[in-house]
Structures are given as structure tokens and as C-alpha cells.
Design a protein around this motif. Structure first.
Motif, PDB file in Angstrom:
ATOM      1  N   ALA A 130      -8.683 -14.556  -7.797  1.00 15.33           N
ATOM      2  CA  ALA A 130      -7.222 -14.580  -7.883  1.00 15.33           C
ATOM      3  C   ALA A 130      -6.660 -13.245  -8.358  1.00 15.33           C
ATOM      4  O   ALA A 130      -5.474 -13.026  -8.319  1.00 15.33           O
ATOM      5  N   ALA A 131      -7.535 -12.318  -8.809  1.00 12.72           N
ATOM      6  CA  ALA A 131      -7.062 -11.051  -9.346  1.00 12.72           C
ATOM      7  C   ALA A 131      -6.924  -9.970  -8.280  1.00 12.72           C
ATOM      8  O   ALA A 131      -6.843  -8.796  -8.611  1.00 12.72           O
ATOM      9  N   ASP A 132      -6.919 -10.350  -7.011  1.00 12.75           N
ATOM     10  CA  ASP A 132      -6.736  -9.377  -5.936  1.00 12.75           C
ATOM     11  C   ASP A 132      -5.264  -9.121  -5.698  1.00 12.75           C
ATOM     12  O   ASP A 132      -4.432  -9.952  -6.037  1.00 12.75           O
ATOM     13  N   ILE A 133      -4.970  -7.977  -5.092  1.00 15.39           N
ATOM     14  CA  ILE A 133      -3.584  -7.678  -4.736  1.00 15.39           C
ATOM     15  C   ILE A 133      -3.481  -7.661  -3.216  1.00 15.39           C
ATOM     16  O   ILE A 133      -4.234  -6.972  -2.543  1.00 15.39           O
ATOM     17  N   ALA A 190      -1.821  -6.488  -0.024  1.00 17.67           N
ATOM     18  CA  ALA A 190      -0.942  -5.377   0.350  1.00 17.67           C
ATOM     19  C   ALA A 190      -1.034  -5.146   1.854  1.00 17.67           C
ATOM     20  O   ALA A 190      -1.081  -4.018   2.315  1.00 17.67           O
TER      21      ALA A 190
END
Lengths: 64, 140
Positions: free
Chosen positions: B24-27, B29
Motif C-alpha cells: 500500500a506504500a506505493d505511489i 503516477a
């Protein structure tokens, strides 16, 4: 009967913990954001790969 | 019977929980809007680069660009530089907002903006100008 009750309550507990984990995780992922930013900047500025740029940058910092 | 199952489930929890928080800590983009903004900014960069090099335009602390030295621009080109700056800043603000929105955290916009602000300056070429946290200009 008792087994089934145990089992189902554990499954319920786990799903609760897992979903809580996802929901609680609202902190800002600074490291991931930095990587995403670098990727976009590289694309916009047509830079070479990040590693090379970082090495160059570090070299410049050292020489200052 | 319930004891081994309990242990197994407990064991699984230890493996699963860190994995979920990591994922869940991905961004995110990579939306069509972000792709369009990147293209638009990349095209504009071919015009802006000369003004970064001459010191006319520099990078601000809030993730945007601004006129640093108007005297470095011939009078005839000032209108062009001003419109380039305005268009670039519009794209940058839209980019920060879109990344926050794409990650379902519109409230992250400010943090994304300050992350970008640091990275633009960090990756800027030697000789380009940027604003320090106290507002004064410095050269890379």
C-alpha cells in the motif's frame, strides 16, 4: 462444531486485521513519492538513468 | 485440532501483515492525465532550458518556477518567458494535484509538491538557479 466456530472467528479476525492494516496506512509514503518524482523529472528533462544522475550529484556535493 | 490451525493462522498473519502495508506504500503516477502533463512539460522544457542556463528562470521552494533575473532576457523575449513560466506552473500544479488524486489521497498534494520541489532542485543541472528555504537565490 467448536472447531468450526474457532476457525470462522479466526478468519474473521484476520480479515479485520488485514483490512485495518490497509485503512490505517494513510501516512505519506515519502520514499515512494521521491522515486515517482525522480521518474517524472527524468522524463520531463530527458535525463539519463537515475543512478548515473545520483552519482554525479553526489560527486558534485563532495567537491563543494 | 484447533491448536495447530490457530498456530498456522497466527503464522500466516505475521507474513501477510507486513506485506500488505508494503504494497500500500506505493505511489501511483501513471494515469493518462499525468502522461499528458509529462509530454506537455517535456516539450516546454526544450524552450525553458536556455532560460534556466542563462539564470533568467529559477526553481522556487514551492515546486514551481519563477523569474530570477529578468535582465538576462532580451526585452523582446520577456513576454515569451512570462507565458512559459505561467504555463509551466499551471502544469506543475495540475501534476501534483493529479498524483494526489490518483492515489486517493487529495490531502497529499502539499507533501507531493514539497517532495517535487526538493527533487527538481536536486536534479537541476549545474549553473541553474534555485530558491533556498529562506527565500534567497542560489546557484547549483
Amino acid at each position: 462444531m467448536k472447531n468450526t466456530l474457532f476457525y470462522s472467528s479466526f478468519v474473521a479476525l484476520i480479515s479485520l486485521l488485514l483490512s485495518a492494516c490497509v485503512t490505517i496506512n494513510i501516512y505519506f509514503p515519502a520514499a515512494a513519492a521521491e522515486q515517482a518524482a525522480d521518474k517524472i523529472i527524468q522524463k520531463v528533462w530527458q535525463l539519463e538513468s537515475l543512478e548515473e544522475t545520483e552519482q554525479k550529484e553526489d560527486g558534485q556535493m563532495d567537491s563543494k | 485440532m484447533s491448536n495447530p490451525i490457530f498456530r498456522l493462522i497466527l503464522l500466516m498473519m505475521f507474513f501477510l501483515v507486513p506485506h500488505v502495508s508494503f504494497a500500500a506504500a506505493d505511489i501511483e503516477a501513471d494515469t493518462p492525465t499525468i502522461t499528458n502533463l509529462k509530454q506537455s512539460m517535456q516539450q516546454r522544457h526544450s524552450q525553458l532550458e536556455a532560460f534556466y542556463t542563462s539564470g533568467a528562470v529559477g526553481f522556487t521552494q514551492d515546486g514551481l518556477i519563477a523569474m530570477h533575473d529578468a535582465n538576462a532576457v532580451p526585452l523582446a523575449a520577456r513576454q515569451l518567458v512570462n507565458s512559459l513560466i505561467a504555463a509551466e506552473n499551471q502544469d506543475r500544479i495540475a501534476l501534483y494535484r493529479e498524483i494526489a488524486r490518483a492515489n486517493n489521497h487529495p490531502e497529499w498534494e502539499g507533501e507531493i509538491r514539497s517532495t517535487f520541489s526538493q527533487r527538481w532542485i536536486k536534479l537541476a543541472k549545474s549553473g541553474w538557479w534555485y530558491q533556498e528555504s529562506n527565500g534567497s537565490w542560489a546557484q547549483k
